[in-house]
Motif scaffolding. Structure first.
Motif, PDB file in Angstrom:
ATOM      1  N   THR A   1       1.088  34.553  74.486  1.00 50.42           N
ATOM      2  CA  THR A   1       2.144  35.558  74.408  1.00 50.42           C
ATOM      3  C   THR A   1       3.339  34.950  73.687  1.00 50.42           C
ATOM      4  OG1 THR A   1       1.441  36.418  76.565  1.00 50.42           O
ATOM      5  CG2 THR A   1       3.560  37.168  75.724  1.00 50.42           C
ATOM      6  N   ALA A   2       3.885  35.644  72.717  1.00 47.37           N
ATOM      7  CA  ALA A   2       5.055  35.162  71.983  1.00 47.37           C
ATOM      8  C   ALA A   2       6.141  36.230  72.025  1.00 47.37           C
ATOM      9  CB  ALA A   2       4.688  34.835  70.539  1.00 47.37           C
ATOM     10  N   LYS A   3       7.387  35.780  72.170  1.00 45.45           N
ATOM     11  CA  LYS A   3       8.488  36.730  72.233  1.00 45.45           C
ATOM     12  C   LYS A   3       9.751  36.113  71.663  1.00 45.45           C
ATOM     13  CE  LYS A   3      10.948  39.841  75.393  1.00 45.45           C
ATOM     14  NZ  LYS A   3      11.049  40.347  76.783  1.00 45.45           N
ATOM     15  N   LEU A   4      10.517  36.918  70.956  1.00 46.62           N
ATOM     16  CA  LEU A   4      11.827  36.509  70.465  1.00 46.62           C
ATOM     17  C   LEU A   4      12.844  36.772  71.563  1.00 46.62           C
ATOM     18  CD1 LEU A   4      13.567  35.595  67.989  1.00 46.62           C
ATOM     19  CD2 LEU A   4      13.851  38.030  67.471  1.00 46.62           C
ATOM     20  N   VAL A   5      13.578  35.730  71.958  1.00 43.22           N
ATOM     21  CA  VAL A   5      14.576  35.872  73.017  1.00 43.22           C
ATOM     22  C   VAL A   5      15.915  35.332  72.532  1.00 43.22           C
ATOM     23  CG1 VAL A   5      12.817  35.645  74.812  1.00 43.22           C
ATOM     24  CG2 VAL A   5      14.085  33.618  74.074  1.00 43.22           C
ATOM     25  N   ASN A   6      16.979  35.771  73.182  1.00 41.97           N
ATOM     26  CA  ASN A   6      18.312  35.257  72.912  1.00 41.97           C
ATOM     27  C   ASN A   6      18.734  34.426  74.117  1.00 41.97           C
ATOM     28  OD1 ASN A   6      20.958  34.711  72.230  1.00 41.97           O
ATOM     29  ND2 ASN A   6      21.527  36.823  71.812  1.00 41.97           N
ATOM     30  N   ALA A   7      19.055  33.148  73.882  1.00 39.98           N
ATOM     31  CA  ALA A   7      19.442  32.268  74.982  1.00 39.98           C
ATOM     32  C   ALA A   7      20.639  32.801  75.744  1.00 39.98           C
ATOM     33  CB  ALA A   7      19.733  30.863  74.436  1.00 39.98           C
ATOM     34  N   ALA A   8      21.488  33.578  75.069  1.00 38.97           N
ATOM     35  CA  ALA A   8      22.672  34.141  75.727  1.00 38.97           C
ATOM     36  C   ALA A   8      22.302  35.058  76.885  1.00 38.97           C
ATOM     37  CB  ALA A   8      23.523  34.903  74.711  1.00 38.97           C
ATOM     38  N   ASP A   9      21.079  35.568  76.908  1.00 41.53           N
ATOM     39  CA  ASP A   9      20.623  36.434  77.999  1.00 41.53           C
ATOM     40  C   ASP A   9      20.190  35.654  79.229  1.00 41.53           C
ATOM     41  OD1 ASP A   9      21.023  38.813  76.595  1.00 41.53           O
ATOM     42  OD2 ASP A   9      19.040  38.718  75.661  1.00 41.53           O
ATOM     43  N   TYR A  10      20.204  34.317  79.134  1.00 40.22           N
ATOM     44  CA  TYR A  10      19.698  33.493  80.231  1.00 40.22           C
ATOM     45  C   TYR A  10      20.667  32.369  80.607  1.00 40.22           C
ATOM     46  CZ  TYR A  10      15.477  36.051  79.077  1.00 40.22           C
ATOM     47  OH  TYR A  10      14.585  37.047  78.834  1.00 40.22           O
ATOM     48  N   GLY A  11      21.939  32.712  80.698  1.00 44.28           N
ATOM     49  CA  GLY A  11      22.914  31.749  81.192  1.00 44.28           C
ATOM     50  C   GLY A  11      23.366  30.720  80.196  1.00 44.28           C
TER      51      GLY A  11
ATOM     52  N   ARG B   1      15.513  32.547  69.567  1.00 43.52           N
ATOM     53  CA  ARG B   1      14.392  31.624  69.466  1.00 43.52           C
ATOM     54  C   ARG B   1      13.100  32.322  69.876  1.00 43.52           C
ATOM     55  NH1 ARG B   1      17.574  29.333  66.899  1.00 43.52           N
ATOM     56  NH2 ARG B   1      18.054  27.104  66.804  1.00 43.52           N
ATOM     57  N   VAL B   2      11.993  31.880  69.261  1.00 43.00           N
ATOM     58  CA  VAL B   2      10.670  32.385  69.606  1.00 43.00           C
ATOM     59  C   VAL B   2      10.054  31.455  70.650  1.00 43.00           C
ATOM     60  CG1 VAL B   2       8.352  32.904  68.769  1.00 43.00           C
ATOM     61  CG2 VAL B   2      10.352  33.432  67.346  1.00 43.00           C
ATOM     62  N   ILE B   3       9.649  32.019  71.769  1.00 42.12           N
ATOM     63  CA  ILE B   3       8.969  31.266  72.817  1.00 42.12           C
ATOM     64  C   ILE B   3       7.505  31.690  72.827  1.00 42.12           C
ATOM     65  CG2 ILE B   3       8.894  30.670  75.264  1.00 42.12           C
ATOM     66  CD1 ILE B   3      11.478  29.812  73.909  1.00 42.12           C
TER      67      ILE B   3
END
Length: 316
Positions: A150-160, A167-169
């Motif tokens: 599973t791959a997803k683009l996330v914004n670190a700002a959404d996680y503290g 970034r892609v995780i």
């Protein structure tokens, strides 16, 4: 030794191997989630030294291409942010860039160790490199090794993390259950929240290189009530401290500094924005400190992903 947050209760250590570990942002976040880093590797001596200052892992400072996979201990989790210079939107994007094939060594380690879960991180640009064929190839290679990916683009700002950082995780699991990404937090951490307790920096803690035309091509300052721009690996491209005057736009891709004292974020401030512990001392000269910090996965983002991995696959 840096004091970690209390880990999730478990019957035994869930051991973790870290590739392209850098200073250990990804590893530190996973350790806070209850994992135990037993082996880590990076090619940069200063990064390996920094990692050794906070962790008990065996840190092997060497080119991963020269490491025999059989010498890496088995672990239930393998993590790593494989080098992304060739994938980055900020620099040249070459499909045949030699750094773009280092993920294959990650694949080889996963194939040999057969961990229950692997977690890889990379920049947003990997999604569109080669018209999307690169990310498809990477996922396919992991899938061929028996993993549900599973791959997803996330914004670190959404996680503290007090920073916009896309970034892609990529998460792979061996039991066939797809990883479910954590939901964004209800509120964000601001620059004021992150920096309010830091002392004023010493002159040798701040990059004072001349501001290039590239630097002046866009706004580099965020307000105290906002999150930071992305912390880069290049010291001279580091964003401005929020106490600096606002930048003024003169035209397309042309800005100037407002009146008052202007300075970049210090390396310590950049580290805190990347959510490293404030008392962690990075090894190396000023340039190498900024390099390690900018290349790292934010600790709080790693913690959010690591906690979800722990809860979904390992928590008793």
């Amino acid at each position: 030794m840096i004091k970690h947050n209390a880990p999730i209760t478990q019957d035994e250590d869930i051991e973790l191997v870290s590739l392209f570990c850098g200073a250990g942002g990804l590893d530190l976040g996973f350790e806070r989630a209850g994992f135990k880093t037993v082996w880590a590797n990076d090619i940069l001596p200063e990064a390996c030294e920094t990692h050794s200052r906070w962790s008990d892992a065996e840190v092997v400072c060497a080119d991963i291409k020269k490491i025999d996979v059989v010498d890496i201990p088995r672990a239930k989790v393998v993590v790593g942010g494989f080098p992304c210079q060739g994938f980055s939107l900020a620099g040249p994007r070459k499909v045949d860039d030699s750094r773009n094939i280092l993920y294959k060594f990650f694949v080889n380690v996963v194939d040999e160790l057969q961990p229950d879960v692997f977690v890889a991180e990379n920049v947003k640009g990997i999604l569109t490199l080669g018209n999307g064929e690169i990310i498809k190839a990477i996922i396919a290679e992991f899938a061929d090794k028996g993993y549900t990916v599973t791959a997803k683009l996330v914004n670190a700002a959404d996680y503290g993390v007090p920073q916009d950082r896309m970034r892609v995780i990529i998460v792979g699991t061996r039991n066939g259950r797809k990883f479910v990404f954590p939901e964004p937090y209800e509120s964000r951490v601001t620059l004021a929240d992150a920096l309010r307790d830091l002392r004023d920096p010493e002159p040798d803690e701040v990059c004072d290189a001349p501001y290039s035309s590239r630097y002046m091509s866009r706004n580099r300052k965020r307000q105290w009530s906002d999150v930071s721009y992305t912390i880069p690996a290049m010291a001279k491209q580091c964003p401005l401290h929020p106490s600096s005057p606002d930048m003024v736009k003169l035209g397309p891709d042309i800005w100037k500094f407002g009146k008052g004292k202007t300075r970049r974020l210090s390396w310590r401030e950049a580290a805190v924005i990347q959510t490293f512990p404030a008392d962690l001392e990075f090894a190396g000269d000023l340039t190498k400190k900024y390099l390690q910090i900018g290349n790292a996965v934010p600790v709080n983002l790693a913690y959010a992903i690591g906690s979800s991995v722990m809860n979904q696959y390992f928590k008793r």
